[in-house]
Design an enzyme around this catalytic site. Sequence first.
Site, PDB file in Angstrom:
ATOM      1  N   CYS A 204     -10.745  -0.963   6.392  1.00 18.79           N
ATOM      2  CA  CYS A 204     -10.703   0.350   5.720  1.00 18.79           C
ATOM      3  C   CYS A 204     -12.005   0.684   5.020  1.00 18.79           C
ATOM      4  O   CYS A 204     -12.210   1.831   4.641  1.00 18.79           O
ATOM      5  CB  CYS A 204      -9.496   0.508   4.817  1.00 18.79           C
ATOM      6  SG  CYS A 204      -9.144  -0.817   3.727  1.00 18.79           S
TER       7      CYS A 204
ATOM      8  N   ASP B 188      -3.341  -0.097   8.823  1.00 23.36           N
ATOM      9  CA  ASP B 188      -4.419  -1.090   8.978  1.00 23.36           C
ATOM     10  C   ASP B 188      -4.269  -2.289   8.036  1.00 23.36           C
ATOM     11  O   ASP B 188      -5.027  -3.244   8.134  1.00 23.36           O
ATOM     12  CB  ASP B 188      -5.800  -0.440   8.829  1.00 23.36           C
ATOM     13  CG  ASP B 188      -6.080   0.093   7.427  1.00 23.36           C
ATOM     14  OD1 ASP B 188      -5.240  -0.058   6.524  1.00 23.36           O
ATOM     15  OD2 ASP B 188      -7.170   0.688   7.241  1.00 23.36           O
TER      16      ASP B 188
ATOM     17  N   ASN C  62     -10.036   6.165   5.873  1.00 26.39           N
ATOM     18  CA  ASN C  62      -9.028   7.181   5.592  1.00 26.39           C
ATOM     19  C   ASN C  62      -9.545   8.610   5.728  1.00 26.39           C
ATOM     20  O   ASN C  62      -8.788   9.568   5.554  1.00 26.39           O
ATOM     21  CB  ASN C  62      -8.455   6.976   4.182  1.00 26.39           C
ATOM     22  CG  ASN C  62      -7.777   5.633   4.029  1.00 26.39           C
ATOM     23  OD1 ASN C  62      -8.110   4.844   3.157  1.00 26.39           O
ATOM     24  ND2 ASN C  62      -6.822   5.327   4.893  1.00 26.39           N
TER      25      ASN C  62
ATOM     26  N   ASN D 260      -1.170   2.057  -4.941  1.00 23.19           N
ATOM     27  CA  ASN D 260      -0.521   1.107  -4.037  1.00 23.19           C
ATOM     28  C   ASN D 260      -0.310  -0.178  -4.835  1.00 23.19           C
ATOM     29  O   ASN D 260      -0.963  -0.375  -5.864  1.00 23.19           O
ATOM     30  CB  ASN D 260      -1.354   0.921  -2.753  1.00 23.19           C
ATOM     31  CG  ASN D 260      -2.628   0.121  -2.987  1.00 23.19           C
ATOM     32  OD1 ASN D 260      -2.573  -1.016  -3.454  1.00 23.19           O
ATOM     33  ND2 ASN D 260      -3.776   0.702  -2.676  1.00 23.19           N
TER      34      ASN D 260
ATOM     35  N   HIS E 119      -0.667   1.374   4.496  1.00 24.62           N
ATOM     36  CA  HIS E 119      -1.395   1.945   5.633  1.00 24.62           C
ATOM     37  C   HIS E 119      -1.218   0.989   6.821  1.00 24.62           C
ATOM     38  O   HIS E 119      -1.188  -0.239   6.627  1.00 24.62           O
ATOM     39  CB  HIS E 119      -2.916   2.029   5.363  1.00 24.62           C
ATOM     40  CG  HIS E 119      -3.344   3.172   4.496  1.00 24.62           C
ATOM     41  ND1 HIS E 119      -4.314   3.049   3.532  1.00 24.62           N
ATOM     42  CD2 HIS E 119      -2.963   4.481   4.482  1.00 24.62           C
ATOM     43  CE1 HIS E 119      -4.511   4.220   2.946  1.00 24.62           C
ATOM     44  NE2 HIS E 119      -3.700   5.105   3.496  1.00 24.62           N
TER      45      HIS E 119
ATOM     46  N   ARG F 184       2.179   6.785   3.615  1.00 22.92           N
ATOM     47  CA  ARG F 184       1.184   7.806   3.282  1.00 22.92           C
ATOM     48  C   ARG F 184       1.186   8.954   4.303  1.00 22.92           C
ATOM     49  O   ARG F 184       1.174  10.117   3.928  1.00 22.92           O
ATOM     50  CB  ARG F 184      -0.207   7.181   3.239  1.00 22.92           C
ATOM     51  CG  ARG F 184      -0.404   6.132   2.155  1.00 22.92           C
ATOM     52  CD  ARG F 184      -0.447   6.741   0.772  1.00 22.92           C
ATOM     53  NE  ARG F 184      -0.816   5.758  -0.222  1.00 22.92           N
ATOM     54  CZ  ARG F 184      -2.064   5.396  -0.516  1.00 22.92           C
ATOM     55  NH1 ARG F 184      -3.088   5.958   0.081  1.00 22.92           N
ATOM     56  NH2 ARG F 184      -2.292   4.480  -1.437  1.00 22.92           N
TER      57      ARG F 184
ATOM     58  N   ARG G 135      -6.673  10.977  -4.488  1.00 23.48           N
ATOM     59  CA  ARG G 135      -7.672  10.888  -3.421  1.00 23.48           C
ATOM     60  C   ARG G 135      -7.999  12.246  -2.792  1.00 23.48           C
ATOM     61  O   ARG G 135      -8.877  12.329  -1.933  1.00 23.48           O
ATOM     62  CB  ARG G 135      -7.226   9.889  -2.348  1.00 23.48           C
ATOM     63  CG  ARG G 135      -7.141   8.449  -2.891  1.00 23.48           C
ATOM     64  CD  ARG G 135      -7.119   7.417  -1.786  1.00 23.48           C
ATOM     65  NE  ARG G 135      -8.383   7.384  -1.037  1.00 23.48           N
ATOM     66  CZ  ARG G 135      -8.628   6.564  -0.014  1.00 23.48           C
ATOM     67  NH1 ARG G 135      -7.701   5.709   0.380  1.00 23.48           N
ATOM     68  NH2 ARG G 135      -9.789   6.588   0.617  1.00 23.48           N
TER      69      ARG G 135
HETATM   70  N1  ARG Z   1      -6.945   2.230  -3.116  1.00 23.02           N
HETATM   71  C1  ARG Z   1      -6.943   2.805  -1.793  1.00 23.02           C
HETATM   72  C2  ARG Z   1      -5.660   3.593  -1.566  1.00 23.02           C
HETATM   73  O1  ARG Z   1      -4.638   3.157  -1.982  1.00 23.02           O
HETATM   74  C3  ARG Z   1      -7.110   1.743  -0.753  1.00 23.02           C
HETATM   75  C4  ARG Z   1      -7.190   2.314   0.628  1.00 23.02           C
HETATM   76  C5  ARG Z   1      -7.500   1.305   1.649  1.00 23.02           C
HETATM   77  N2  ARG Z   1      -7.516   1.933   2.917  1.00 23.02           N
HETATM   78  C6  ARG Z   1      -6.830   1.533   3.980  1.00 23.02           C
HETATM   79  N3  ARG Z   1      -7.001   2.192   5.079  1.00 23.02           N
HETATM   80  N4  ARG Z   1      -5.998   0.536   3.933  1.00 23.02           N
HETATM   81  O2  ARG Z   1      -5.650   4.637  -0.971  1.00 23.02           O
END
Ligand code: ARG
Length: 291
Positions: free
Chosen positions: A274, A180, A76, A22, A178, A149, A95
Site C-alpha cells: 500500500c 491488500d 489507495n 482501522n 483492505h 472500505r 482521508r
Molecule cells: N491508515 C491507512 C488507512 O487506514 C492505511 C492504509 C493502508 N493502505 C492499504 N491499501 N492497505 O486508510
Amino acid sequence: MSAKPLILMTDPAWFEVAYEINPWMRPTAWRADAAANGRAARRAFEALRGALIGAGVEVCVIEGARGLPDMVFPANAAVVLNRRALLGRFRPLERRGEEDRFADAFETLRRRGVIDEVARLPAGLFQEGAGDCIWDPALGHFWAGWGQRSSRAAADAVADFFGREVIPLELANPRFYHLDTCFCPLPGGEILYCPPAFTPAALSEIRGRAPAAQLIAASDADAAALSVNAVAIGRTIVMASPTAALRRALERRGYRVVGVDLAPFILSGGAAFCMTLRLNLAVEPALATTA
Ligand code: ARG
C-alpha cells in the site's frame, strides 16, 4: 517508455499516526515519541524504496501534504491499468482530502505522458484504489475487496471502465480492511492469502479460481506482520519483515524474498504494497467482455 516497472510512492515528511480508522492504528504509540517515529518512518521509506530499486523498479516520488498523513499509502489513490487511471474515493472522512491531491498528481502524470486518461468513479461509490482492487497477472483479471472500505458496486464500475473482469471478494474482518492486507496474487499464479479475512462465499470464489496447489495460506503471524501486503516484481517479492516459514514457503517456489522493516507504517495499518502504486501495468486487450 522505459521497460522497467514504474511505481509511485509518497514522501513521508507529513506521515504520522494521528487518528484511528482501522484496528492497527496506534496514535498513542506514535505520539509517545513522534520525532523518533518520524525518523524511523523516513528510514523505513528509504529502505523500501531501495529494495524496489534493487528489484529493478523505477520509483517516482510525489510530495505528501500536512494534515494528510495517509497519503504515504498511494495504493489507495487509484486503480491503474494500460495507461488509464480510475481515481479512488475514500470512505473515511479523514482521508477524503487526499482525493484532490492525488487527482493533481495524476494530472501531472498525464501531462508528462505517463498516463493517457484520468477518470472519476460514478457518484455514490467508495473505492479505495489498488488497495481494494488488485490485478492478478496470472489469471488476467482484477480481484476487488468490498464490505469494509470499498462498495460492492465499485467492482462493476471498475469492470466497466477497464473492460476487464473484476471478481468481488467480501471482506469479513475489520483487521483486513483492505484486500491488500490479506491477499496477494503472485506472478507465477500462486495466491498468498489470509483465509480468516474472507466470507465463506469469497473463500469459495478464490478456491474455485485458483488450484489448491497454488494457494498459500498465510499464518496469523504472517498476517500480523502485514507481510501479505507485498510487492512482487518478477521473481522478487518485497514485503514487511517476513516470518522464517513464509520466507521458506516462497523461496521453495522460486521467489527471492526481500524483507524490509516497516514498523512505523504498520502503526498505521500499512506496509509494502500500500506504500506503492504501479503506474505502468500493461496487459493485452481482453478478447471479449462478457455481458
Ligand atoms: N491508515 C491507512 C488507512 O487506514 C492505511 C492504509 C493502508 N493502505 C492499504 N491499501 N492497505 O486508510
